[in-house]
Design an enzyme around this catalytic site. Structure first.
Site, PDB file in Angstrom:
ATOM      1  N   ILE A 283      -5.811  -1.074   1.241  1.00 60.39           N
ATOM      2  CA  ILE A 283      -5.235  -0.430   0.057  1.00 60.39           C
ATOM      3  C   ILE A 283      -4.896  -1.515  -0.958  1.00 60.39           C
ATOM      4  O   ILE A 283      -4.105  -2.421  -0.679  1.00 60.39           O
ATOM      5  CB  ILE A 283      -3.973   0.377   0.432  1.00 60.39           C
ATOM      6  CG1 ILE A 283      -4.339   1.555   1.350  1.00 60.39           C
ATOM      7  CG2 ILE A 283      -3.256   0.859  -0.832  1.00 60.39           C
ATOM      8  CD1 ILE A 283      -5.217   2.618   0.712  1.00 60.39           C
ATOM      9  N   LYS A 284      -5.495  -1.418  -2.142  1.00 63.22           N
ATOM     10  CA  LYS A 284      -5.251  -2.420  -3.188  1.00 63.22           C
ATOM     11  C   LYS A 284      -4.076  -2.001  -4.056  1.00 63.22           C
ATOM     12  O   LYS A 284      -4.013  -0.866  -4.531  1.00 63.22           O
ATOM     13  CB  LYS A 284      -6.491  -2.584  -4.074  1.00 63.22           C
ATOM     14  CG  LYS A 284      -7.547  -3.500  -3.502  1.00 63.22           C
ATOM     15  CD  LYS A 284      -8.729  -3.647  -4.448  1.00 63.22           C
ATOM     16  CE  LYS A 284      -8.517  -4.757  -5.442  1.00 63.22           C
ATOM     17  NZ  LYS A 284      -9.741  -4.986  -6.264  1.00 63.22           N
ATOM     18  N   LEU A 285      -3.179  -2.941  -4.254  1.00 60.82           N
ATOM     19  CA  LEU A 285      -1.994  -2.734  -5.087  1.00 60.82           C
ATOM     20  C   LEU A 285      -1.826  -3.934  -6.006  1.00 60.82           C
ATOM     21  O   LEU A 285      -2.118  -5.066  -5.616  1.00 60.82           O
ATOM     22  CB  LEU A 285      -0.748  -2.602  -4.208  1.00 60.82           C
ATOM     23  CG  LEU A 285      -0.680  -1.408  -3.255  1.00 60.82           C
ATOM     24  CD1 LEU A 285       0.191  -1.735  -2.052  1.00 60.82           C
ATOM     25  CD2 LEU A 285      -0.129  -0.194  -3.985  1.00 60.82           C
TER      26      LEU A 285
END
Length: 317
Positions: free
Chosen positions: A131-133
């Protein structure tokens, strides 16, 4: 002698920074990364039309609200593209949380859960997803909670040592320190040109990599955002490098000896006490380049997310 790309693969895990399935087939990376800009670009490829139609039809079954349908279709499209990419790479796909949530920890966590569920419904285990944040304080805190749940994260738009240190202290799985965008800022600010060795982005990633190894952090360092192959070659040995198709092609067509520049050394010191929020914000704010580039990166991803949603709204109407 093998080409530069083949040699690089012996030192570093190569990741494709693209949503273009044909490019992934050609260069056979281990993993792939996407972002709102790449999803927007991929959505314009004719071969992807069926993925968009599937996302539209699915979204219509989830809500009667057009606003919710647009959001759902955007999430489903990102996952649909990720699922197609995972048929081609043995490792992981990075899928990004909406940049407009970059300052909202809870909504970032909620969006991550939604993306993981969409992948699960498509038969993809969370072990193949990152998950990219954005590397805001809120994004880092969201990642800390997600990691504790067993959801691995990729912290992106990372331009400063303060961001990198906070990510390691939060137990984040992977960071994406940007190289080329740091170079862009310094070239504009100073009017100077830089060699690969003196490139401020290369220097930044090298400093982060060495700090992580010396302090025994397990967070993976994945250099990102390259402007030329010189930057990439100078970071040979970095845990991972995510590279766009044009530079992958240039590396594949370059015959030059690649020497490992980054070498992991055993931890020599214990990690310092974790940064507090106040300390993080102050140290980050002291770096004008990082402040400028993080804000710009979030704005630009949000703009491309908006463009994607305009396209989806037209198809939903």
């Amino acid at each position: 002698m093998a080409n530069a790309l083949a040699q690089l693969k012996s030192f570093t895990t190569i990741v494709a920074d693209t949503g273009d399935i044909e490019a992934i087939k050609r260069y056979q990376p281990e993993d792939a990364t996407t972002n709102p800009s790449l999803i927007l670009k991929a959505s314009q490829i004719p071969e992807y039309a069926f993925l968009i139609e599937n996302a539209i039809e699915w979204a219509k079954t989830q809500s009667h609200s057009i606003e919710q349908q647009i959001e759902d279709a955007g999430d489903k499209l990102a996952v649909n593209i990720g699922v197609e990419i995972l048929k081609l790479v043995p490792g992981r796909i990075s899928t990004e949380v909406d940049a407009r949530l970059s300052f909202d920890k809870q909504r970032s966590i909620d969006k991550a859960h939604k993306l993981i569920k969409l992948y699960k419904d498509a038969g993809i285990d969370k072990s193949r997803i990152l998950i990219k944040l954005a590397s805001t304080w809120e994004g880092i805190c969201a990642a800390k909670e997600l990691e504790q749940e067993g959801i691995n994260c990729n912290l992106t738009l990372l331009f400063s040592f303060a961001q990198a240190r906070a990510c390691a202290e939060a137990g984040v799985y992977l960071i994406s320190p940007f190289v080329g965008r740091i170079l862009d800022w310094y070239k504009k600010d100073t009017g100077q040109d830089y060699t690969a060795e003196t490139d401020p982005g290369v220097v930044s990633v090298t400093e982060i990599y060495n700090y992580y190894k010396q302090n025994g952090y397990n967070t993976v360092v994945m250099g990102a955002s390259f402007r030329n192959i010189g930057e990439i070659i100078e970071l040979a040995g970095c845990d991972r490098l995510t590279i766009g198709p044009a530079l992958l092609e240039e590396l594949a067509n370059t015959d030059v000896e690649i020497i490992q520049k980054l070498v992991a050394t055993p931890a020599t010191q214990s990690a310092p006490a974790a940064l507090t929020e106040e300390q993080f914000r102050w140290v980050f704010n002291e770096d004008p380049m990082a402040v400028d580039k993080l804000a710009e990166g979030i704005r630009n991803f949000a703009i491309d997310q908006g463009k994607l949603e305009v396209m989806l709204k037209t198809k939903l109407s």
